[in-house]
Scaffold this active site. Structure first.
Site, PDB file in Angstrom:
ATOM      1  N   PHE A 112       0.827  -1.213   0.000  1.00  0.00           N
ATOM      2  CA  PHE A 112       0.000   0.000   0.000  1.00  0.00           C
ATOM      3  C   PHE A 112       0.867   1.272   0.000  1.00  0.00           C
ATOM      4  O   PHE A 112       0.920   2.018  -0.989  1.00  0.00           O
ATOM      5  CB  PHE A 112      -0.935  -0.082   1.211  1.00  0.00           C
ATOM      6  CG  PHE A 112      -1.568   1.199   1.627  1.00  0.00           C
ATOM      7  CD1 PHE A 112      -2.194   2.022   0.685  1.00  0.00           C
ATOM      8  CD2 PHE A 112      -1.557   1.589   2.954  1.00  0.00           C
ATOM      9  CE1 PHE A 112      -2.800   3.211   1.086  1.00  0.00           C
ATOM     10  CE2 PHE A 112      -2.159   2.768   3.356  1.00  0.00           C
ATOM     11  CZ  PHE A 112      -2.769   3.588   2.419  1.00  0.00           C
ATOM     12  N   ILE A 113       1.585   1.515   1.076  1.00  0.00           N
ATOM     13  CA  ILE A 113       2.391   2.751   1.155  1.00  0.00           C
ATOM     14  C   ILE A 113       3.552   2.676   0.176  1.00  0.00           C
ATOM     15  O   ILE A 113       3.841   3.629  -0.550  1.00  0.00           O
ATOM     16  CB  ILE A 113       2.900   2.984   2.598  1.00  0.00           C
ATOM     17  CG1 ILE A 113       1.719   3.067   3.576  1.00  0.00           C
ATOM     18  CG2 ILE A 113       3.751   4.250   2.667  1.00  0.00           C
ATOM     19  CD1 ILE A 113       2.111   3.130   5.049  1.00  0.00           C
ATOM     20  N   ASN A 150       7.942  -9.534  -1.018  1.00  0.00           N
ATOM     21  CA  ASN A 150       7.703 -10.984  -1.120  1.00  0.00           C
ATOM     22  C   ASN A 150       6.262 -11.293  -1.543  1.00  0.00           C
ATOM     23  O   ASN A 150       5.846 -12.441  -1.590  1.00  0.00           O
ATOM     24  CB  ASN A 150       8.055 -11.707   0.191  1.00  0.00           C
ATOM     25  CG  ASN A 150       7.135 -11.314   1.331  1.00  0.00           C
ATOM     26  OD1 ASN A 150       6.224 -10.501   1.147  1.00  0.00           O
ATOM     27  ND2 ASN A 150       7.354 -11.888   2.496  1.00  0.00           N
ATOM     28  N   THR A 188       1.622  -9.571   1.179  1.00  0.00           N
ATOM     29  CA  THR A 188       0.435  -8.702   1.242  1.00  0.00           C
ATOM     30  C   THR A 188       0.427  -7.682   0.097  1.00  0.00           C
ATOM     31  O   THR A 188      -0.600  -7.082  -0.171  1.00  0.00           O
ATOM     32  CB  THR A 188       0.346  -7.939   2.593  1.00  0.00           C
ATOM     33  OG1 THR A 188       1.569  -7.230   2.796  1.00  0.00           O
ATOM     34  CG2 THR A 188       0.110  -8.875   3.758  1.00  0.00           C
ATOM     35  N   TYR A 225       4.052  -5.601  18.369  1.00  0.00           N
ATOM     36  CA  TYR A 225       4.305  -4.713  17.231  1.00  0.00           C
ATOM     37  C   TYR A 225       5.031  -3.443  17.678  1.00  0.00           C
ATOM     38  O   TYR A 225       6.006  -3.011  17.058  1.00  0.00           O
ATOM     39  CB  TYR A 225       2.971  -4.363  16.565  1.00  0.00           C
ATOM     40  CG  TYR A 225       3.105  -3.469  15.369  1.00  0.00           C
ATOM     41  CD1 TYR A 225       3.497  -3.975  14.132  1.00  0.00           C
ATOM     42  CD2 TYR A 225       2.838  -2.106  15.458  1.00  0.00           C
ATOM     43  CE1 TYR A 225       3.617  -3.152  13.029  1.00  0.00           C
ATOM     44  CE2 TYR A 225       2.953  -1.278  14.367  1.00  0.00           C
ATOM     45  CZ  TYR A 225       3.349  -1.802  13.148  1.00  0.00           C
ATOM     46  OH  TYR A 225       3.473  -0.979  12.057  1.00  0.00           O
ATOM     47  N   VAL A 230      -8.739   0.300   9.246  1.00  0.00           N
ATOM     48  CA  VAL A 230     -10.177   0.436   9.514  1.00  0.00           C
ATOM     49  C   VAL A 230     -10.905   1.205   8.403  1.00  0.00           C
ATOM     50  O   VAL A 230     -12.055   0.877   8.077  1.00  0.00           O
ATOM     51  CB  VAL A 230     -10.400   1.078  10.911  1.00  0.00           C
ATOM     52  CG1 VAL A 230      -9.884   2.510  10.967  1.00  0.00           C
ATOM     53  CG2 VAL A 230     -11.856   1.041  11.308  1.00  0.00           C
ATOM     54  N   ILE A 247     -17.355  -2.542  15.233  1.00  0.00           N
ATOM     55  CA  ILE A 247     -16.509  -1.607  15.978  1.00  0.00           C
ATOM     56  C   ILE A 247     -16.031  -2.321  17.234  1.00  0.00           C
ATOM     57  O   ILE A 247     -16.830  -2.882  17.986  1.00  0.00           O
ATOM     58  CB  ILE A 247     -17.257  -0.292  16.315  1.00  0.00           C
ATOM     59  CG1 ILE A 247     -17.441   0.519  15.023  1.00  0.00           C
ATOM     60  CG2 ILE A 247     -16.491   0.519  17.365  1.00  0.00           C
ATOM     61  CD1 ILE A 247     -17.970   1.927  15.199  1.00  0.00           C
ATOM     62  N   ARG A 266      -8.178   8.236  16.574  1.00  0.00           N
ATOM     63  CA  ARG A 266      -7.066   7.983  15.678  1.00  0.00           C
ATOM     64  C   ARG A 266      -6.749   9.243  14.868  1.00  0.00           C
ATOM     65  O   ARG A 266      -7.639  10.015  14.530  1.00  0.00           O
ATOM     66  CB  ARG A 266      -7.390   6.847  14.698  1.00  0.00           C
ATOM     67  CG  ARG A 266      -7.465   5.463  15.352  1.00  0.00           C
ATOM     68  CD  ARG A 266      -6.110   5.028  15.874  1.00  0.00           C
ATOM     69  NE  ARG A 266      -6.103   3.678  16.431  1.00  0.00           N
ATOM     70  CZ  ARG A 266      -6.383   3.382  17.702  1.00  0.00           C
ATOM     71  NH1 ARG A 266      -6.720   4.326  18.562  1.00  0.00           N
ATOM     72  NH2 ARG A 266      -6.310   2.131  18.120  1.00  0.00           N
TER      73      ARG A 266
HETATM   74  C1  UD2 Z   1      -2.460   1.174  13.224  1.00  0.00           C
HETATM   75  C2  UD2 Z   1      -1.592   0.510  12.182  1.00  0.00           C
HETATM   76  C3  UD2 Z   1      -0.464  -0.216  12.848  1.00  0.00           C
HETATM   77  C4  UD2 Z   1       0.261   0.684  13.832  1.00  0.00           C
HETATM   78  C5  UD2 Z   1      -0.734   1.337  14.788  1.00  0.00           C
HETATM   79  C6  UD2 Z   1      -0.067   2.350  15.684  1.00  0.00           C
HETATM   80  C7  UD2 Z   1      -2.966  -0.157  10.264  1.00  0.00           C
HETATM   81  C8  UD2 Z   1      -3.685  -1.254   9.581  1.00  0.00           C
HETATM   82  N1  UD2 Z   1      -2.369  -0.470  11.423  1.00  0.00           N
HETATM   83  O1  UD2 Z   1      -3.080   0.215  14.043  1.00  0.00           O
HETATM   84  O2  UD2 Z   1       0.433  -0.676  11.877  1.00  0.00           O
HETATM   85  O3  UD2 Z   1       1.029   1.630  13.147  1.00  0.00           O
HETATM   86  O4  UD2 Z   1      -1.729   2.032  14.067  1.00  0.00           O
HETATM   87  O5  UD2 Z   1      -0.854   2.573  16.806  1.00  0.00           O
HETATM   88  O6  UD2 Z   1      -2.884   0.958   9.811  1.00  0.00           O
HETATM   89  N2  UD2 Z   1     -11.367  -1.062  14.305  1.00  0.00           N
HETATM   90  C9  UD2 Z   1     -12.731  -1.267  14.393  1.00  0.00           C
HETATM   91  N3  UD2 Z   1     -13.333  -2.040  13.451  1.00  0.00           N
HETATM   92  C10 UD2 Z   1     -12.647  -2.621  12.433  1.00  0.00           C
HETATM   93  C11 UD2 Z   1     -11.260  -2.411  12.363  1.00  0.00           C
HETATM   94  C12 UD2 Z   1     -10.654  -1.630  13.319  1.00  0.00           C
HETATM   95  O7  UD2 Z   1     -13.396  -0.785  15.319  1.00  0.00           O
HETATM   96  O8  UD2 Z   1     -13.269  -3.313  11.612  1.00  0.00           O
HETATM   97  C13 UD2 Z   1     -10.729  -0.193  15.299  1.00  0.00           C
HETATM   98  C14 UD2 Z   1      -9.532  -0.835  15.970  1.00  0.00           C
HETATM   99  O9  UD2 Z   1      -9.909  -1.572  17.105  1.00  0.00           O
HETATM  100  C15 UD2 Z   1      -8.709   0.415  16.316  1.00  0.00           C
HETATM  101  C16 UD2 Z   1      -9.034   1.397  15.183  1.00  0.00           C
HETATM  102  O10 UD2 Z   1     -10.247   0.935  14.600  1.00  0.00           O
HETATM  103  O11 UD2 Z   1      -9.129   0.967  17.535  1.00  0.00           O
HETATM  104  C17 UD2 Z   1      -7.978   1.438  14.116  1.00  0.00           C
HETATM  105  O12 UD2 Z   1      -7.673   0.109  13.763  1.00  0.00           O
HETATM  106  P1  UD2 Z   1      -6.640  -0.256  12.597  1.00  0.00           P
HETATM  107  O13 UD2 Z   1      -6.507  -1.726  12.573  1.00  0.00           O
HETATM  108  O14 UD2 Z   1      -6.979   0.442  11.344  1.00  0.00           O
HETATM  109  O15 UD2 Z   1      -5.296   0.441  13.090  1.00  0.00           O
HETATM  110  P2  UD2 Z   1      -4.554   0.425  14.523  1.00  0.00           P
HETATM  111  O16 UD2 Z   1      -4.737   1.776  15.105  1.00  0.00           O
HETATM  112  O17 UD2 Z   1      -4.901  -0.769  15.315  1.00  0.00           O
END
Ligand code: UD2
Length: 321
Positions: free
Chosen positions: A20-21, A41, A44, A151, A195, A211, A219
């Protein structure tokens, strides 16, 4: 795009360049007439992400932990942009060993190749995850570190190794603490995807989103093109450093779904599920340091970026969703 302060890059390596990025970065670098060696690789990443720019790139399907490969392919590069990683927080909780192999050993291998090939700068994708549930927001680069997930530990280890290599061997290492990156080509294909991509997918399928937790978690979402800009500016940085790369603003996950409902005209109540292990409550960046030192100022507001992303998914529905 105009990259002031930018070094002249004739040849660069982008790890995770089909992702992606990484793929957005490869596009931008080739626009600057830089020859890009892409290492991916394809676990993803997707070749389609690079289909418009077969010229001016050398694509190598390979692993960032492969010492000989990285050493050989990074020869004569002016910079390495290290984007390859197992990016998911929940995946790192589920399988800490595999993600550590890639995120810690892979990063070390990149640094070591840079050392052996005397590469001027290495830009590393770090993460806002290193701040954990910080008390004082917005997070500054000098804020306390709190590692809540494997992570976060892995990304912070990358930063420590970068600093060590910079001190010992004089390589410029610039660690970018990405906040939540989103935009076209983010793959919604796994439950661990970003998300925004997942919510857009749900909206187009007219399905209820999930959610995790109460949805009040905050975020700081940053559009992928601004992250690309940060990478290129960082490669021109005169010295090793760490920068926050976010928008400097935040939105709750509840509000995010409302915004996507509004754009897509699909309104549904989310299904609330148990909070994710290792999930951060509030993430919000202070980006003044990057603004001052590498001239990083985001070009895309959240609303602008979200609309561009939504439109892209609509136009590429068949392949992207
Ligand atoms: C993001 C980055 C991760 C890291 C992190 C730093 C992505 C995919 N991941 O994790 O690599 O840099 O930030 O803190 O960008 N959520 C929902 N429903 C869904 C999916 C997610 O509620 O279907 C919530 C999830 O629980 C979280 C928020 O949305 O609170 C963001 O989730 P995410 O997976 O996009 O990214 P995050 O913040 O876990």
């Amino acid at each position: 795009m105009d990259y002031k302060n930018c070094i002249n890059l004739k040849k660069a390596m982008v790890t995770g360049g089909a992702g992606f990025i990484g793929s957005h970065l490869v596009h931008a670098l080739t626009d600057l007439d830089c020859h890009v060696v892409v290492i991916d690789n394809l676990s993803t990443g997707h070749m389609e992400n690079l289909s418009h720019i077969k010229k001016n790139i050398t694509f190598i399907k390979g692993n960032i932990c492969d010492k000989d490969l990285i050493l050989k392919e990074s020869k004569n590069c002016d910079a390495i942009f290290h984007q390859a990683a197992v990016v998911s927080v929940p995946l790192s909780v589920k399988d800490p060993v595999n993600s550590a192999m890639v995120n810690i050993m892979g990063t070390l291998n990149i640094l070591d190749a840079a050392r052996q090939n005397s590469i001027k700068s290495v830009v590393l994708a770090s993460s806002s995850a290193v701040y954990g549930n910080i008390k004082k927001l917005p997070a500054e680069e000098s804020s306390p570190i709190s590692l809540l997930s494997p992570y976060a530990v892995q990304k912070y280890t990358g930063e420590l190794n970068a600093k060590n290599f910079s001190d010992l061997f004089g390589i410029n290492t610039i660690c970018l603490r990405y906040f939540n990156v989103y935009g076209p080509r983010q793959d919604p294909g796994s439950p661990y995807s970003g998300v925004i991509s997942l919510f857009i997918k749900k909206a187009t399928e007219k399905k209820q989103p999930a959610i995790f937790g109460d949805g009040n978690q905050l975020r700081d979402f940053i559009f992928v093109k601004d992250v690309v800009k940060a990478n290129i500016l960082a490669a021109g940085s005169a010295k090793s450093n760490i920068f926050n790369i976010g928008l400097g603003n935040y939105i709750s996950i509840n509000k995010l779904w409302k915004e996507i409902s509004h754009i897509s005209k699909f309104y549904a109540d989310p299904e609330y599920k148990e909070e994710r292990a290792g999930d951060i409550k509030k993430s919000w960046s202070n980006i003044k340091k990057a603004g001052k030192q590498i001239n990083y100022i985001p070009d895309f507001s959240f609303n602008e970026g979200l609309k561009l992303t939504y439109n892209w998914y609509m136009e590429n529905k068949k392949s992207a969703l």
